[in-house]
Design an enzyme around this catalytic site. Structure first.
Site, PDB file in Angstrom:
ATOM      1  N   GLY A  52       0.877  -1.170   0.000  1.00 53.83           N
ATOM      2  CA  GLY A  52       0.000   0.000   0.000  1.00 53.83           C
ATOM      3  C   GLY A  52       0.906   1.208   0.000  1.00 53.83           C
ATOM      4  N   GLU A  53       0.698   2.086   0.939  1.00 56.98           N
ATOM      5  CA  GLU A  53       1.537   3.286   1.048  1.00 56.98           C
ATOM      6  C   GLU A  53       2.083   3.305   2.483  1.00 56.98           C
ATOM      7  OE1 GLU A  53       2.426   5.415  -1.354  1.00 56.98           O
ATOM      8  OE2 GLU A  53       3.643   6.285   0.227  1.00 56.98           O
ATOM      9  N   SER A  54       3.391   3.125   2.610  1.00 58.27           N
ATOM     10  CA  SER A  54       3.972   2.926   3.943  1.00 58.27           C
ATOM     11  C   SER A  54       3.792   4.130   4.871  1.00 58.27           C
ATOM     12  CB  SER A  54       5.443   2.552   3.834  1.00 58.27           C
ATOM     13  OG  SER A  54       6.156   3.542   3.129  1.00 58.27           O
ATOM     14  N   CYS A  84       6.055  -5.411   0.288  1.00 61.44           N
ATOM     15  CA  CYS A  84       6.201  -4.073  -0.280  1.00 61.44           C
ATOM     16  C   CYS A  84       6.131  -2.984   0.801  1.00 61.44           C
ATOM     17  CB  CYS A  84       5.193  -3.878  -1.397  1.00 61.44           C
ATOM     18  SG  CYS A  84       5.713  -2.632  -2.573  1.00 61.44           S
ATOM     19  N   ARG A 115      12.841   3.060  -0.659  1.00 58.95           N
ATOM     20  CA  ARG A 115      11.490   3.173  -1.244  1.00 58.95           C
ATOM     21  C   ARG A 115      11.583   3.492  -2.725  1.00 58.95           C
ATOM     22  NH1 ARG A 115       7.745   7.255   1.857  1.00 58.95           N
ATOM     23  NH2 ARG A 115       6.259   6.358   0.401  1.00 58.95           N
ATOM     24  N   ARG A 144       5.906   0.035  -7.710  1.00 55.35           N
ATOM     25  CA  ARG A 144       6.638   1.079  -6.964  1.00 55.35           C
ATOM     26  C   ARG A 144       7.383   0.450  -5.778  1.00 55.35           C
ATOM     27  NH1 ARG A 144       5.547   6.272  -7.686  1.00 55.35           N
ATOM     28  NH2 ARG A 144       5.611   6.778  -5.496  1.00 55.35           N
ATOM     29  N   HIS A 179       4.543  -8.634  -4.778  1.00 52.43           N
ATOM     30  CA  HIS A 179       3.159  -8.896  -4.329  1.00 52.43           C
ATOM     31  C   HIS A 179       2.685 -10.304  -4.694  1.00 52.43           C
ATOM     32  CE1 HIS A 179       1.922  -4.733  -3.228  1.00 52.43           C
ATOM     33  NE2 HIS A 179       2.896  -4.419  -4.054  1.00 52.43           N
ATOM     34  N   GLU A 181       0.417 -11.919  -3.421  1.00 54.84           N
ATOM     35  CA  GLU A 181      -1.051 -12.003  -3.259  1.00 54.84           C
ATOM     36  C   GLU A 181      -1.773 -11.605  -4.544  1.00 54.84           C
ATOM     37  OE1 GLU A 181       0.832  -9.621  -2.253  1.00 54.84           O
ATOM     38  OE2 GLU A 181      -0.209  -7.699  -2.353  1.00 54.84           O
TER      39      GLU A 181
HETATM   40  N1  GLN Z   1       5.941   2.843  -2.827  1.00 53.79           N
HETATM   41  C1  GLN Z   1       5.142   2.422  -1.725  1.00 53.79           C
HETATM   42  C2  GLN Z   1       5.689   2.954  -0.410  1.00 53.79           C
HETATM   43  O1  GLN Z   1       6.710   3.555  -0.396  1.00 53.79           O
HETATM   44  C3  GLN Z   1       5.047   0.909  -1.655  1.00 53.79           C
HETATM   45  C4  GLN Z   1       4.312   0.387  -2.845  1.00 53.79           C
HETATM   46  C5  GLN Z   1       3.583  -0.906  -2.610  1.00 53.79           C
HETATM   47  O2  GLN Z   1       3.349  -1.337  -1.480  1.00 53.79           O
HETATM   48  N2  GLN Z   1       3.170  -1.527  -3.692  1.00 53.79           N
HETATM   49  O3  GLN Z   1       5.106   2.798   0.605  1.00 53.79           O
END
Ligand code: GLN
Length: 201
Positions: A52-54, A84, A115, A144, A179, A181
């Site tokens: 997701g987005e850390s 991720c 990242r 990403r 990923h 999943e």
């Molecule tokens: N770029 C995202 C981050 O820095 C991670 C991307 C992902 O979980 N697919 O959190």
């Protein structure tokens, strides 16, 4: 050794790709708990932190009072796997474009996680990677994605892309840049469940 059917696995469900992990783990037979509150951690055999987005996941973990208890559990041997953004959350050091990031984290993996490490050209890509112990390559999806730039002696590297670690283990802790999943291949999820069954060792 416990059967998969006897395992209760948590999936942190604050933000990101938690449903896909849930479906995969259920397909393997475990019961899955979506973790949103500290009380959801009770009685779990292990837990997944999804992609997701850390920065968002970190903020929400602080807000919902999950960061400290999960850190303490993992320090005590509780099996934890981050994919991720989840792996970023587990790192001791986080950087992005040479800058040190001061975002919230669990700080468990003795590693520096970079990242968005693959750069603009390869922002999202798929690759068949060799995984230690697997007899056929794993089709890995990177979005990403981060990779590990530096790490301590306790970290075991299970897969790399261009010699950068993308799948690692440190005792009861597992991290993957990609990923699993989002694929149909259950081998990485099975690997984590086997890790739980053998007591995280
Ligand atoms: N770029 C995202 C981050 O820095 C991670 C991307 C992902 O979980 N697919 O959190």
């Amino acid at each position: 050794m416990k059967k998969y059917e006897e395992l209760k696995v948590g999936v942190l469900a604050l933000q990101g790709a938690f449903r896909e992990h849930r479906l995969m783990l259920e397909r393997l037979g475990c019961s899955v708990v979506e973790v949103r509150l500290p009380r959801h951690l009770e009685g779990l055999d292990g837990m997944v932190i999804p992609g997701g987005e850390s920065t968002a996941i970190g903020k929400l973990m602080v807000e919902w009072k999950l960061l400290e208890p999960i850190r303490e559990m993992a320090q005590g041997g509780f099996p934890l796997w981050g994919t991720c953004a989840g792996m970023i959350m587990m790192a001791r050091r986080i950087t992005e474009r040479e800058r040190v990031m001061e975002q919230h984290r669990l700080g468990l993996l003795d590693a520096t996680v970079v990242r968005n490490a693959f750069g603009r050209q390869r922002e999202s890509f798929e690759a068949d990677i060799e995984v230690k112990g697997f007899d056929a390559p794993f089709h890995a999806i990177f979005i990403r994605a981060p990779f590990i730039s530096e790490y301590g002696p306790e970290l075991e590297v299970l897969a790399t892309v261009d010699s950068n670690p993308v799948f690692v283990r440190q005792g009861n802790l597992l991290g993957s840049s990609f990923h699993p999943e989002l694929t149909d291949d259950v081998r990485i999820h099975s690997y984590f469940l086997d890790m739980i069954r053998s007591g995280g060792m």
